[in-house]
Design an enzyme around this catalytic site. Structure first.
Site, PDB file in Angstrom:
ATOM      1  N   ASP A  10       0.797  -1.236   0.000  1.00  0.00           N
ATOM      2  CA  ASP A  10       0.000   0.000   0.000  1.00  0.00           C
ATOM      3  C   ASP A  10       0.832   1.289   0.000  1.00  0.00           C
ATOM      4  O   ASP A  10       0.546   2.217   0.777  1.00  0.00           O
ATOM      5  CB  ASP A  10      -0.975   0.007   1.194  1.00  0.00           C
ATOM      6  N   ASP A  51      -4.408  -0.961  -1.828  1.00  0.00           N
ATOM      7  CA  ASP A  51      -5.722  -0.866  -1.215  1.00  0.00           C
ATOM      8  C   ASP A  51      -6.614  -0.295  -2.322  1.00  0.00           C
ATOM      9  O   ASP A  51      -6.270   0.737  -2.932  1.00  0.00           O
ATOM     10  CB  ASP A  51      -5.616   0.100  -0.023  1.00  0.00           C
ATOM     11  N   HIS A  81     -10.494   0.246  -2.941  1.00  0.00           N
ATOM     12  CA  HIS A  81     -11.872   0.149  -2.465  1.00  0.00           C
ATOM     13  C   HIS A  81     -12.879   0.703  -3.468  1.00  0.00           C
ATOM     14  O   HIS A  81     -12.639   1.767  -4.072  1.00  0.00           O
ATOM     15  CB  HIS A  81     -12.033   0.950  -1.163  1.00  0.00           C
ATOM     16  N   HIS A 109     -10.860   6.539   1.342  1.00  0.00           N
ATOM     17  CA  HIS A 109      -9.459   6.476   0.885  1.00  0.00           C
ATOM     18  C   HIS A 109      -9.300   5.391  -0.166  1.00  0.00           C
ATOM     19  O   HIS A 109     -10.090   4.441  -0.207  1.00  0.00           O
ATOM     20  CB  HIS A 109      -8.528   6.198   2.076  1.00  0.00           C
ATOM     21  N   LYS A 145      -6.514  -5.284  -3.093  1.00  0.00           N
ATOM     22  CA  LYS A 145      -7.138  -5.752  -1.848  1.00  0.00           C
ATOM     23  C   LYS A 145      -8.218  -4.778  -1.398  1.00  0.00           C
ATOM     24  O   LYS A 145      -8.173  -3.608  -1.773  1.00  0.00           O
ATOM     25  CB  LYS A 145      -6.079  -5.924  -0.748  1.00  0.00           C
ATOM     26  N   CYS A 165      -2.036  -2.648   7.640  1.00  0.00           N
ATOM     27  CA  CYS A 165      -1.862  -3.552   6.492  1.00  0.00           C
ATOM     28  C   CYS A 165      -0.523  -4.263   6.478  1.00  0.00           C
ATOM     29  O   CYS A 165      -0.442  -5.425   6.075  1.00  0.00           O
ATOM     30  CB  CYS A 165      -2.152  -2.802   5.198  1.00  0.00           C
TER      31      CYS A 165
HETATM   32  C1  VGL Z   1      -4.765   0.661   5.649  1.00  0.00           C
HETATM   33  C2  VGL Z   1      -6.383   1.472   7.044  1.00  0.00           C
HETATM   34  C3  VGL Z   1      -7.330   1.308   6.061  1.00  0.00           C
HETATM   35  C4  VGL Z   1      -3.321   0.315   5.446  1.00  0.00           C
HETATM   36  C5  VGL Z   1      -5.697   0.482   4.665  1.00  0.00           C
HETATM   37  O1  VGL Z   1      -2.861   0.252   4.282  1.00  0.00           O
HETATM   38  O2  VGL Z   1      -2.618   0.088   6.459  1.00  0.00           O
HETATM   39  N1  VGL Z   1      -5.114   1.148   6.839  1.00  0.00           N
HETATM   40  N2  VGL Z   1      -6.973   0.819   4.872  1.00  0.00           N
HETATM   41 ZN    ZN Z   2      -8.353   0.690   3.274  1.00  0.00          ZN
END
Ligand code: VGL
Ligand code: ZN
Length: 207
Positions: free
Chosen positions: A9, A47, A49, A81, A106, A151
């Site tokens: 990420d 990440d 979404h 996000h 993911k 993550c």
């Molecule tokens: C993450 C919170 C929500 C991360 C991803 O990449 O650590 N943290 N989504």
């Molecule tokens: Zn996330």
């Protein structure tokens, strides 16, 4: 023994100025760029979404930082996000992306979050990362990225549980630290669970 670097990420929304900014999150990029030539194989998770994702406070009319029960598991409410195909979801531009040979998405299902690069938080669906690592006979997984306490942690724990030799490159990770010790606690938990803790210098001296 085949080593792979797994970048978790390393996306704009987790950099300073991003929607879910990780303090000093951008500092890991030059460190990772130095490490990239040491690895023949590099995988990045994103990440990724959909709009209205179940981890977004806005989806539920909740406030950011509150915790709700989502299908029986606790879910932290995050700001919107890493929405698919937005600038915030892109990898940080200063990352030398030509070294990346595979990307794993993911958190793509609307109703369940996925901190780990391997499985969703209910451990019901796999992202394909484990299968990809096995197909390529990668045995040693070196992990860096964002965020240490979410993550990175869950990716590292799943990597160990899948049986990979798992190394966490501590100085190439940064945490959200909602509580001041969250990153340190996460590193301890990873180590206690069988991850080997290293720093970038350990890798650079051998490559
Ligand atoms: C993450 C919170 C929500 C991360 C991803 O990449 O650590 N943290 N989504
Ligand atoms: Zn996330």
């Amino acid at each position: 023994m085949t080593q792979v670097l797994l970048l978790v990420d390393v996306q704009n929304d987790f950099a300073p100025g991003g929607a879910l900014a990780v303090p000093q999150g951008d500092e890991i990029v030059p460190i990772i760029n130095q490490l990239l030539p040491c690895f023949d194989h590099v995988i990045a998770t994103k990440d990724w979404h959909p709009k209205g994702h179940a981890s977004f406070a806005s989806t539920h009319g909740e406030s950011v930082g509150s915790v709700i029960d989502l299908r029986g598991i606790k879910q932290m409410m995050w700001p919107d996000h890493c929405v698919q195909n937005t600038a915030g979801a892109q990898l940080i531009a200063s990352l030398q992306q030509s070294h990346i040979d595979h990307v794993v998405l993911k958190g793509t299902q609307l109703s369940i979050d996925s901190y780990s690069g391997f499985f969703d938080n209910q451990r019901q669906q796999a992202t394909g990362l484990e299968a990809y690592l096995r197909e390529h006979n990668y045995t040693d997984v070196y992990i860096a990225g964002l965020a240490t306490d979410y993550c990175v942690k869950f990716t590292a724990l799943d990597s160990v549980s899948c049986g990979f030799n798992t190394y966490v490159i501590k100085d190439a990770c940064r945490g959200v630290n909602i509580n001041i010790n969250d990153s340190e606690d996460a590193f301890k938990e990873m180590e206690n669970s069988g991850c080997k803790m290293v720093v970038s210098g350990d890798i650079l001296t051998h490559c």
